[in-house]
Scaffold this motif. Sequence first.
Motif, PDB file in Angstrom:
ATOM      1  N   UNK A 148       8.918  -1.665  -6.594  1.00  0.00           N
ATOM      2  CA  UNK A 148       9.113  -2.437  -5.363  1.00  0.00           C
ATOM      3  C   UNK A 148       8.199  -1.905  -4.254  1.00  0.00           C
ATOM      4  N   UNK A 149       8.151  -0.573  -4.105  1.00  0.00           N
ATOM      5  CA  UNK A 149       7.317   0.040  -3.059  1.00  0.00           C
ATOM      6  C   UNK A 149       5.843  -0.309  -3.267  1.00  0.00           C
ATOM      7  N   UNK A 150       5.391  -0.321  -4.531  1.00  0.00           N
ATOM      8  CA  UNK A 150       3.982  -0.637  -4.820  1.00  0.00           C
ATOM      9  C   UNK A 150       3.668  -2.105  -4.520  1.00  0.00           C
ATOM     10  N   UNK A 151       4.628  -2.992  -4.807  1.00  0.00           N
ATOM     11  CA  UNK A 151       4.427  -4.423  -4.498  1.00  0.00           C
ATOM     12  C   UNK A 151       4.314  -4.594  -2.983  1.00  0.00           C
ATOM     13  N   UNK A 152       5.185  -3.873  -2.224  1.00  0.00           N
ATOM     14  CA  UNK A 152       5.143  -3.942  -0.752  1.00  0.00           C
ATOM     15  C   UNK A 152       3.819  -3.410  -0.220  1.00  0.00           C
ATOM     16  N   UNK A 153       3.315  -2.332  -0.845  1.00  0.00           N
ATOM     17  CA  UNK A 153       2.007  -1.770  -0.432  1.00  0.00           C
ATOM     18  C   UNK A 153       0.897  -2.804  -0.621  1.00  0.00           C
ATOM     19  N   UNK A 154       0.966  -3.547  -1.728  1.00  0.00           N
ATOM     20  CA  UNK A 154      -0.042  -4.577  -1.994  1.00  0.00           C
ATOM     21  C   UNK A 154      -0.019  -5.677  -0.958  1.00  0.00           C
ATOM     22  N   UNK A 155       1.191  -6.093  -0.584  1.00  0.00           N
ATOM     23  CA  UNK A 155       1.345  -7.147   0.427  1.00  0.00           C
ATOM     24  C   UNK A 155       0.847  -6.657   1.792  1.00  0.00           C
ATOM     25  N   UNK A 156       1.150  -5.403   2.093  1.00  0.00           N
ATOM     26  CA  UNK A 156       0.708  -4.800   3.361  1.00  0.00           C
ATOM     27  C   UNK A 156      -0.823  -4.701   3.413  1.00  0.00           C
ATOM     28  N   UNK A 157      -1.415  -4.331   2.285  1.00  0.00           N
ATOM     29  CA  UNK A 157      -2.881  -4.207   2.212  1.00  0.00           C
ATOM     30  C   UNK A 157      -3.547  -5.534   2.571  1.00  0.00           C
ATOM     31  N   UNK A 158      -3.014  -6.645   2.066  1.00  0.00           N
ATOM     32  CA  UNK A 158      -3.596  -7.965   2.330  1.00  0.00           C
ATOM     33  C   UNK A 158      -3.564  -8.299   3.817  1.00  0.00           C
ATOM     34  N   UNK A 159      -2.537  -7.802   4.512  1.00  0.00           N
ATOM     35  CA  UNK A 159      -2.413  -8.087   5.937  1.00  0.00           C
ATOM     36  C   UNK A 159      -3.320  -7.193   6.791  1.00  0.00           C
ATOM     37  N   UNK A 160      -3.684  -6.026   6.233  1.00  0.00           N
ATOM     38  CA  UNK A 160      -4.452  -5.058   7.033  1.00  0.00           C
ATOM     39  C   UNK A 160      -5.941  -5.031   6.707  1.00  0.00           C
ATOM     40  N   UNK A 161      -6.315  -5.424   5.474  1.00  0.00           N
ATOM     41  CA  UNK A 161      -7.704  -5.311   5.023  1.00  0.00           C
ATOM     42  C   UNK A 161      -8.309  -6.712   4.866  1.00  0.00           C
ATOM     43  N   UNK A 162      -9.253  -7.047   5.720  1.00  0.00           N
ATOM     44  CA  UNK A 162      -9.878  -8.372   5.714  1.00  0.00           C
ATOM     45  C   UNK A 162     -10.553  -8.714   4.404  1.00  0.00           C
TER      46      UNK A 162
END
Length: 542
Positions: free
Chosen positions: A59-73
Amino acid sequence: MKELAEADVKKLPKMLGPLVTAYRDWIDGEEKKLADPSEGLAQFGAAPEVAIRNCRLTLARIEDGLQLLQQDGQAFESFQFMNRAMWLQRTKSIFAEKVRRGAEPHYEDFDIPKNRSWRPFQIAFILLNLPGVTKLNHPERGEGADAVADLLFFPTGGGKTEAYLGLSAYTMGLRRLQGVIAGRIGDEGMAVLMRYTLRLLTIQQFQRATALICACEDIRRKSLEKGDARWGKTPFRIGLWVGRRTTPNRTDDAAEAIKQLRGNQYGGAGIGSPYQLTACPWCGSAIEGGKHLDAKPYPHGSARTLTYCGDKFGACLFSRRQAPEEGLPVVVVDEEIYRRLPTLLIATVDKFAQMPWKGEVQMLFGQVNGVCERHGFKSPEIEDSTFHPKSKAGLPSVKLQEHTPLRPPDLIIQDELHLISGPLGTLVGLYETAIDKLCTWEVNGKAVRPKVIASTATIKNADVQVHSLFLRTVNVFPPPGLDVRDNFFSVQRKPTHDDFGRLYIGICSPGRRLKAVLIQVYVSMLCSAQALYEKYGKAVDP
């Protein structure tokens, strides 16, 4: 896929957030069972707590992936590219299949949400792996056994291929956006290495993956026409690297095979053919070996074997009319694979036994030292003139230019992992040491290893096998919960009239030769089908 391809980054949490929330709620529900004596989990010792801990980690890794999309253009642009490519791959594949079967469909009829949607486990698996693919300094790609290999463990027919094809499209798009890193170019060279153990399986998957590469190429070309060069000027290509009995080793061999196809002759056993696609994966038009294949041998030609779509009106993007110098973005001749370096390479594991004997194999890992505009890349193992005068085919004169090494593959996908066992596993493990080393490069003084993905529908002792093969710690996805019948991403249901299950039949025939048994089984099945057809006529699906 279409909605994600066209989404605004601010809308992502609203679109993908519910998946994360639902998974978290499911884990919370499972965790409550640990304290309930009526569940009878105490008898399993620490195993239930370990299962919940693994689910939380996922779950934490899936959340990290979603967060990455919001922070990295760049990550978000690549994610959009992947969704667009997969949307086109899915819908065009269905459309092309209908054309191949003789129908005259309209593409718009297939470009509907049902045909271009992710299953929850597919998009979750992609999100899980985004940080490891995107960040070169990510611990998952570090040195030693602490690096992670993600094993996609899902039933046959569940859609594993789409999950890792999506991740492949993301990787290929990201490299082009990242450009030059540590002096190595991302536009060129091999981005993804996909391996299988059986040749027949390899060729089936090659046909599916070719549709994805056609989609990537469609996006790249249309962007270039609008003056958008984000996806590079080099075509996306797919290579098939399997062995000379299946595909030719040299362009001259391919030219000979095409000559025989034109004369309707058979070259005999042991001679590979460049004719690997019988229909265009993009539009479904038939491809005839003697008519739609062209070899342009070295040195006067471009040293390419081209496969054109057989569309008689030239309306297809990959027809002779629209892509005279490229055709379909496929490379199936060994010699051309080394020099043109496909973005995605599909290979059989045994092919890597060539590494100690064939120096050109180093080029797959970015080890090049020159480039010729007519014939592609060069390494010290390839003999090439420093100058080629104007050719008989009308090509302009070219000089050999020096070139720095290219970026090695970022993603290695091993399908059907369970087949790499026993003596084959021992040999693959030995070669894997060299492959891992050749794929490792240095960025800011730190070693960067490739991201490893594996998939299977049936395996045991996965942790031992992955450590022995790849020297990495395995992460199984989806992680099992407390009950084998439910891991959130897949649920076992009782078969009903509408949701029927599968019936597996085995033939037990000790002491008989395999071919004799196969012939008996085939005859029985074909005769039964014929009998049903004769009895019920067109009421039965052939």
